[in-house]
Design a protein around this motif. Sequence first.
Motif, PDB file in Angstrom:
ATOM      1  N   PRO A 201     -32.549  -7.747   0.477  1.00 12.21           N
ATOM      2  CA  PRO A 201     -32.348  -9.103   0.995  1.00 12.21           C
ATOM      3  C   PRO A 201     -30.870  -9.485   0.925  1.00 12.21           C
ATOM      4  CG  PRO A 201     -33.180  -9.212  -1.240  1.00 12.21           C
ATOM      5  CD  PRO A 201     -33.024  -7.743  -0.909  1.00 12.21           C
ATOM      6  N   PHE A 202     -30.443 -10.355   1.802  1.00  4.92           N
ATOM      7  CA  PHE A 202     -29.074 -10.866   1.762  1.00  4.92           C
ATOM      8  C   PHE A 202     -29.087 -12.293   2.305  1.00  4.92           C
ATOM      9  CE2 PHE A 202     -29.817  -8.307   5.569  1.00  4.92           C
ATOM     10  CZ  PHE A 202     -29.487  -9.176   6.599  1.00  4.92           C
ATOM     11  N   GLU A 203     -28.086 -13.052   1.943  1.00  2.50           N
ATOM     12  CA  GLU A 203     -28.035 -14.452   2.335  1.00  2.50           C
ATOM     13  C   GLU A 203     -27.153 -14.646   3.568  1.00  2.50           C
ATOM     14  OE1 GLU A 203     -28.684 -17.400  -1.295  1.00  2.50           O
ATOM     15  OE2 GLU A 203     -26.859 -16.212  -1.532  1.00  2.50           O
ATOM     16  N   VAL A 204     -27.662 -15.449   4.513  1.00  2.00           N
ATOM     17  CA  VAL A 204     -26.900 -15.859   5.684  1.00  2.00           C
ATOM     18  C   VAL A 204     -26.917 -17.385   5.756  1.00  2.00           C
ATOM     19  CG1 VAL A 204     -27.306 -13.747   7.005  1.00  2.00           C
ATOM     20  CG2 VAL A 204     -28.965 -15.610   7.145  1.00  2.00           C
ATOM     21  N   GLU A 205     -25.896 -17.957   6.351  1.00  3.31           N
ATOM     22  CA  GLU A 205     -25.847 -19.409   6.487  1.00  3.31           C
ATOM     23  C   GLU A 205     -26.720 -19.855   7.654  1.00  3.31           C
ATOM     24  OE1 GLU A 205     -21.918 -21.053   6.528  1.00  3.31           O
ATOM     25  OE2 GLU A 205     -21.196 -19.677   4.978  1.00  3.31           O
ATOM     26  N   HIS A 206     -27.507 -20.893   7.389  1.00  7.33           N
ATOM     27  CA  HIS A 206     -28.433 -21.442   8.395  1.00  7.33           C
ATOM     28  C   HIS A 206     -28.261 -22.961   8.407  1.00  7.33           C
ATOM     29  CE1 HIS A 206     -31.839 -22.091  10.890  1.00  7.33           C
ATOM     30  NE2 HIS A 206     -32.744 -22.282   9.945  1.00  7.33           N
ATOM     31  N   GLY A 207     -27.085 -23.398   8.890  1.00 11.52           N
ATOM     32  CA  GLY A 207     -26.787 -24.817   8.907  1.00 11.52           C
ATOM     33  C   GLY A 207     -26.304 -25.310   7.556  1.00 11.52           C
ATOM     34  N   LYS A 208     -26.479 -26.598   7.330  1.00 10.80           N
ATOM     35  CA  LYS A 208     -25.958 -27.244   6.134  1.00 10.80           C
ATOM     36  C   LYS A 208     -27.072 -27.899   5.321  1.00 10.80           C
ATOM     37  CE  LYS A 208     -21.477 -26.648   6.945  1.00 10.80           C
ATOM     38  NZ  LYS A 208     -20.582 -25.903   6.037  1.00 10.80           N
ATOM     39  N   ASN A 209     -26.841 -27.969   4.021  1.00 15.94           N
ATOM     40  CA  ASN A 209     -27.659 -28.756   3.106  1.00 15.94           C
ATOM     41  C   ASN A 209     -26.723 -29.788   2.492  1.00 15.94           C
ATOM     42  OD1 ASN A 209     -29.536 -29.800   1.370  1.00 15.94           O
ATOM     43  ND2 ASN A 209     -29.662 -27.995   0.054  1.00 15.94           N
ATOM     44  N   GLY A 210     -26.583 -30.934   3.175  1.00 14.87           N
ATOM     45  CA  GLY A 210     -25.543 -31.881   2.819  1.00 14.87           C
ATOM     46  C   GLY A 210     -24.202 -31.318   3.242  1.00 14.87           C
ATOM     47  N   ALA A 211     -23.281 -31.235   2.291  1.00 15.69           N
ATOM     48  CA  ALA A 211     -21.956 -30.695   2.602  1.00 15.69           C
ATOM     49  C   ALA A 211     -21.882 -29.186   2.394  1.00 15.69           C
ATOM     50  CB  ALA A 211     -20.906 -31.389   1.740  1.00 15.69           C
ATOM     51  N   GLU A 212     -22.904 -28.622   1.767  1.00 16.05           N
ATOM     52  CA  GLU A 212     -22.900 -27.204   1.438  1.00 16.05           C
ATOM     53  C   GLU A 212     -23.723 -26.397   2.436  1.00 16.05           C
ATOM     54  OE1 GLU A 212     -21.058 -25.920  -0.996  1.00 16.05           O
ATOM     55  OE2 GLU A 212     -20.323 -27.957  -1.379  1.00 16.05           O
ATOM     56  N   PRO A 213     -23.438 -25.104   2.581  1.00 22.31           N
ATOM     57  CA  PRO A 213     -24.264 -24.271   3.474  1.00 22.31           C
ATOM     58  C   PRO A 213     -25.705 -24.191   2.969  1.00 22.31           C
ATOM     59  CG  PRO A 213     -22.214 -23.151   2.900  1.00 22.31           C
ATOM     60  CD  PRO A 213     -22.310 -24.340   2.005  1.00 22.31           C
ATOM     61  N   TYR A 214     -26.636 -24.161   3.923  1.00 25.66           N
ATOM     62  CA  TYR A 214     -28.032 -23.871   3.598  1.00 25.66           C
ATOM     63  C   TYR A 214     -28.237 -22.386   3.868  1.00 25.66           C
ATOM     64  CZ  TYR A 214     -33.118 -23.683   3.903  1.00 25.66           C
ATOM     65  OH  TYR A 214     -34.437 -23.343   3.716  1.00 25.66           O
ATOM     66  N   TYR A 215     -28.772 -21.686   2.884  1.00 24.56           N
ATOM     67  CA  TYR A 215     -28.893 -20.240   3.008  1.00 24.56           C
ATOM     68  C   TYR A 215     -30.334 -19.813   3.282  1.00 24.56           C
ATOM     69  CZ  TYR A 215     -24.145 -19.738   1.211  1.00 24.56           C
ATOM     70  OH  TYR A 215     -22.786 -19.802   1.054  1.00 24.56           O
TER      71      TYR A 215
ATOM     72  N   CYS B 284     -24.085 -18.026  10.644  1.00 23.56           N
ATOM     73  CA  CYS B 284     -22.934 -17.334  10.070  1.00 23.56           C
ATOM     74  C   CYS B 284     -23.422 -16.226   9.148  1.00 23.56           C
ATOM     75  CB  CYS B 284     -22.055 -18.317   9.283  1.00 23.56           C
ATOM     76  SG  CYS B 284     -20.650 -17.548   8.431  1.00 23.56           S
ATOM     77  N   VAL B 285     -22.795 -15.057   9.249  1.00 20.26           N
ATOM     78  CA  VAL B 285     -23.076 -13.943   8.340  1.00 20.26           C
ATOM     79  C   VAL B 285     -21.898 -13.804   7.395  1.00 20.26           C
ATOM     80  CG1 VAL B 285     -23.517 -11.474   8.136  1.00 20.26           C
ATOM     81  CG2 VAL B 285     -24.487 -12.742  10.054  1.00 20.26           C
ATOM     82  N   PRO B 286     -22.056 -14.163   6.126  1.00 22.69           N
ATOM     83  CA  PRO B 286     -20.961 -14.047   5.164  1.00 22.69           C
ATOM     84  C   PRO B 286     -20.534 -12.593   4.982  1.00 22.69           C
ATOM     85  CG  PRO B 286     -22.712 -15.462   4.314  1.00 22.69           C
ATOM     86  CD  PRO B 286     -23.256 -14.769   5.531  1.00 22.69           C
ATOM     87  N   PRO B 287     -19.328 -12.367   4.460  1.00 21.58           N
ATOM     88  CA  PRO B 287     -18.808 -10.993   4.308  1.00 21.58           C
ATOM     89  C   PRO B 287     -19.725 -10.065   3.524  1.00 21.58           C
ATOM     90  CG  PRO B 287     -17.049 -12.591   3.994  1.00 21.58           C
ATOM     91  CD  PRO B 287     -18.319 -13.383   4.111  1.00 21.58           C
ATOM     92  N   ALA B 288     -20.341 -10.554   2.442  1.00 21.93           N
ATOM     93  CA  ALA B 288     -21.209  -9.684   1.645  1.00 21.93           C
ATOM     94  C   ALA B 288     -22.402  -9.206   2.456  1.00 21.93           C
ATOM     95  CB  ALA B 288     -21.684 -10.421   0.389  1.00 21.93           C
ATOM     96  N   ALA B 289     -22.975 -10.112   3.251  1.00 17.98           N
ATOM     97  CA  ALA B 289     -24.108  -9.733   4.096  1.00 17.98           C
ATOM     98  C   ALA B 289     -23.666  -8.803   5.215  1.00 17.98           C
ATOM     99  CB  ALA B 289     -24.762 -10.984   4.673  1.00 17.98           C
ATOM    100  N   ALA B 290     -22.471  -9.039   5.753  1.00 21.19           N
ATOM    101  CA  ALA B 290     -21.965  -8.193   6.837  1.00 21.19           C
ATOM    102  C   ALA B 290     -21.850  -6.743   6.400  1.00 21.19           C
ATOM    103  CB  ALA B 290     -20.613  -8.716   7.317  1.00 21.19           C
TER     104      ALA B 290
END
Length: 325
Positions: free
Chosen positions: A202-216, A233-239
């Motif tokens: 499994p890996f985390e990707v950004e799926h919009g926002k949760n307030g001011a922070e990314p929702y993963y 967005c695909v963060p570097p670790a997930a990429a």
Amino acid sequence: MGRLKEFIFLGTGTSGSVPNIHCLIEEPAPTCKVCLSAIQYEPQPKPAGSGEPVLQLPHFSKNRRRNTSGLLRFMHSDGRMRNVLLDCGKTFYDAALTWFVEYRLRKIDAVLLTHGHADAMMGLDELRQWTIGGETKSVQDVVHVYLGPETMEVVARAFPYMVDKKRATGGGDVPTVQFHVIEFGPSGPLPFVLEDELEITPFEVEHGKNGAEPYYAFGFRAENFTYVSDANCVPPAAAQIIKGSKFMVVDALRPDPHVSHFSFTQAIEVCLYSLEPGGHGFFTGLTHAVDHDDVNKLIENDGRAAQAGIHVQCGFDGQRIVIDL
């Protein structure tokens, strides 16, 4: 190690699915090309077989798009094919009624949830179809569900009786589910193994926002297959995890950018980075903005996938992808 064999799309649409009801009740008459197409049946040849009866429900056009979901299948060393369900949203029952029946699928060996939104987990109650009825009628004793800690909290609020059967009311049967919360290490979610043979990363990707922070949300990689159904967005670790995939399912909402989903152009860019030469990418999670065939024309006209030697196309409900290593 388990060997991946195929992936079946159970749904390729957004949380609202396609067709959109508001398009079909438009006054004085519906005009949305894609939604009108999505209610049309397409004649299907009956599959050739060995004489064994085959049930086949009517097929809608390729513009009929249920909540994003799929079935990843791998051959276990004991000789039985395993079925891994990726997300179980609001339209899961309808999808299973069509594709489990037509493809003669039976046991669900694991469910992987990407995140805690309704289109990814609100069909969990339908798992009762597999576990109720006792020894003579049930398909299996229990369904194993793998999910992140935040998604577990959402599921516990939405389906308290699935987490603790003592909280069931009214005397009706409830699904028998065993939840497995995916653990995290210092650098992110940790890999786990299904059926003692298939490693899932499994890996985390950004799926919009949760307030001011990314929702993963989670994406998943298994052998040469990667699934990213909900991301902007695909963060570097997930990429780094998904690089070198041979098969990829990727979120592609519409032609224009969106706050929580990839556009078509962005989805192509993810495929260009992630897929090895000769690899295959498939769009999922589409709105009613573009017709299926027109999406494929847009990909062709973009030209970058072909130039890079990869194959990218728009997925559709019921599509069966053979995975070769």
